[in-house]
Design an enzyme around this catalytic site. Structure first.
Site, mmCIF file in Angstrom:
data_model
loop_
_atom_site.group_PDB
_atom_site.id
_atom_site.type_symbol
_atom_site.label_atom_id
_atom_site.label_comp_id
_atom_site.label_asym_id
_atom_site.label_seq_id
_atom_site.Cartn_x
_atom_site.Cartn_y
_atom_site.Cartn_z
ATOM 1 N N LYS A 1 0.862 -1.185 0.000
ATOM 2 C CA LYS A 1 0.000 0.000 0.000
ATOM 3 C C LYS A 1 0.895 1.231 0.000
ATOM 4 O O LYS A 1 1.664 1.455 0.937
ATOM 5 C CB LYS A 1 -0.910 -0.010 1.224
ATOM 6 C CG LYS A 1 -1.813 1.214 1.289
ATOM 7 C CD LYS A 1 -2.781 1.155 2.458
ATOM 8 C CE LYS A 1 -3.646 2.412 2.502
ATOM 9 N NZ LYS A 1 -4.567 2.396 3.646
ATOM 10 N N LYS B 1 -2.036 -1.505 -3.928
ATOM 11 C CA LYS B 1 -2.910 -0.336 -3.851
ATOM 12 C C LYS B 1 -2.091 0.936 -3.878
ATOM 13 O O LYS B 1 -1.132 1.039 -3.112
ATOM 14 C CB LYS B 1 -3.717 -0.422 -2.558
ATOM 15 C CG LYS B 1 -4.611 0.759 -2.302
ATOM 16 C CD LYS B 1 -5.244 0.655 -0.942
ATOM 17 C CE LYS B 1 -5.989 1.940 -0.682
ATOM 18 N NZ LYS B 1 -6.426 2.072 0.673
HETATM 19 C C1 PBG Z 1 -7.615 3.309 5.470
HETATM 20 C C2 PBG Z 1 -7.837 3.207 4.012
HETATM 21 C C3 PBG Z 1 -7.633 4.165 3.022
HETATM 22 C C4 PBG Z 1 -8.125 3.622 1.848
HETATM 23 C C5 PBG Z 1 -8.566 2.343 2.140
HETATM 24 N N1 PBG Z 1 -8.357 2.098 3.473
HETATM 25 C C6 PBG Z 1 -7.129 5.559 3.087
HETATM 26 C C7 PBG Z 1 -5.762 5.882 3.509
HETATM 27 O O1 PBG Z 1 -4.889 5.041 3.682
HETATM 28 O O2 PBG Z 1 -5.575 7.075 3.704
HETATM 29 C C8 PBG Z 1 -8.186 4.316 0.519
HETATM 30 C C9 PBG Z 1 -9.258 3.858 -0.389
HETATM 31 C C10 PBG Z 1 -9.495 4.728 -1.567
HETATM 32 O O3 PBG Z 1 -8.850 5.770 -1.779
HETATM 33 O O4 PBG Z 1 -10.394 4.367 -2.340
HETATM 34 N N2 PBG Z 1 -6.353 3.077 5.929
#
Ligand code: PBG
Length: 323
Positions: A195, A248
């Site tokens: 991520k 992601k």
């Molecule tokens: C929470 C989380 C996030 C997303 C999914 N889970 C946001 C972040 O890390 O700030 C992003 C999902 C999206 O942008 O569609 N940790």
């Protein structure tokens, strides 16, 4: 063999011929649809930063999940907005927390839907970070315990799969052990393994009001420059017991998806995140591009790169288009 003996255009001659040689096809069952459920609203509320996406109050969440399932989409991924936020995100652990209640609602209406839950603290902490703060820093090991409890709490409420998105080190092992100890050994973990610290999450943070109140997420989310490190993160998560691993965002990281698919033998998920979604919606609104073609091209590219599972806000549209 080369031109003029070989002519690639021969196989592009007609619609039927092209269909015959098509390598990648999207199917509704490729998708997980994210759903936002909130404890602080009592009517459906459009999310301004994500055209076409809503925040749902508890009373209608099951109907929405069921509608999506009937389109052929097997799974939903739940994100919650709680009524109270604090230092440690304690409302994420309550038996009657927003996610726990939403799982029960959905399961009572349609038990076949695969209900996946986001396991993280940023939606529940008043500082907006994905972990517990100590000495102005996100404390890794103190966070593991609360994440593990949150995952167990979701499983107890009936979640079919938990998806930790916090990016703490060791969280998959901590969650796996806690689930096993509570006899949830059959509850899989889909880990947000690679991520990245990405600007593409902007619209999402507005949706769940989870932007960090100080600093940023660079000490736990990955640097977009790094690829080798993504493979390391993925292999660590698989070693710790992840059943599915995720890359992601998706679109700027197709190389990571392709390498992960080539190297690992578990399903690869890719998250087509909020910013990727909203760019398409705004471009389509301005008539710059054809929305249907654009969405299908983007999602096909994610699958072609190697994603077995695609988490996308476009999923119901795609299911409708595919008929
Ligand atoms: C929470 C989380 C996030 C997303 C999914 N889970 C946001 C972040 O890390 O700030 C992003 C999902 C999206 O942008 O569609 N940790």
């Amino acid at each position: 063999m080369s031109f003029p003996d070989f002519r690639p255009r021969r196989l592009r001659k007609s619609e039927a011929m092209r269909r015959l040689v098509q390598e990648t096809q999207l199917h509704p069952s490729d998708f997980i649809y994210p759903l936002f459920v909130s404890d602080i609203i009592d009517h459906v509320e459009p999310i301004g930063s994500m055209p076409g996406i809503n925040n749902f109050p508890l009373k209608v969440i099951a109907g929405e999940a069921d509608r999506v399932f009937r389109l052929g989409i097997p799974a939903v991924l739940l994100f919650g907005t709680p009524s109270d936020k604090d230092e440690t995100g304690s409302s994420s652990l309550k038996n009657d927390g927003i996610i726990q209640k939403a799982i029960q609602e959905i399961k009572s209406v349609n038990s076949d839907i695969v209900v996946v839950t986001d396991v993280c603290l940023c939606e529940y902490t008043n500082h907006g970070h994905c972990g517990i703060i100590k000495n102005n820093d996100v404390d890794n090991d103190a966070t593991l315990e609360i994440l593990a409890k949150q995952a167990v709490s979701h499983a107890r409420a009936g979640a079919d799969m938990v998806a930790p998105s916090d990016m703490m080190d060791g969280r998959v092992a901590a969650i796996r052990e806690a689930l096993d100890n509570e006899m949830f050994e059959n509850t899989p973990v889909m880990a947000y393994s690679a991520k990245y610290c990405s600007a593409f999450y902007g619209p999402f943070r507005e949706a769940v009001n989870s932007a960090p109140q100080f600093g940023d997420r660079k000490t736990y989310q990955m640097d977009p420059s790094n690829a080798t490190e993504a493979l390391k993160e993925i292999s660590l998560d698989i070693d710790e017991g992840a059943d599915i691993v995720m890359v992601k965002p998706a679109l700027s990281y197709l190389d990571i998806i392709a390498r992960a698919k080539a190297e690992f033998d578990v399903p690869i998920a890719a998250y087509n995140v909020s910013g990727e979604y909203s760019m398409v919606k705004l471009a389509a609104r301005e008539n710059l591009m054809d929305e249907k073609r654009l969405v299908l091209e983007i999602l096909t590219s994610i699958k072609r790169a190697g994603a077995d599972i695609i988490i996308s806000y476009h999923a119901p549209d795609v299911a409708n288009w595919l008929g």
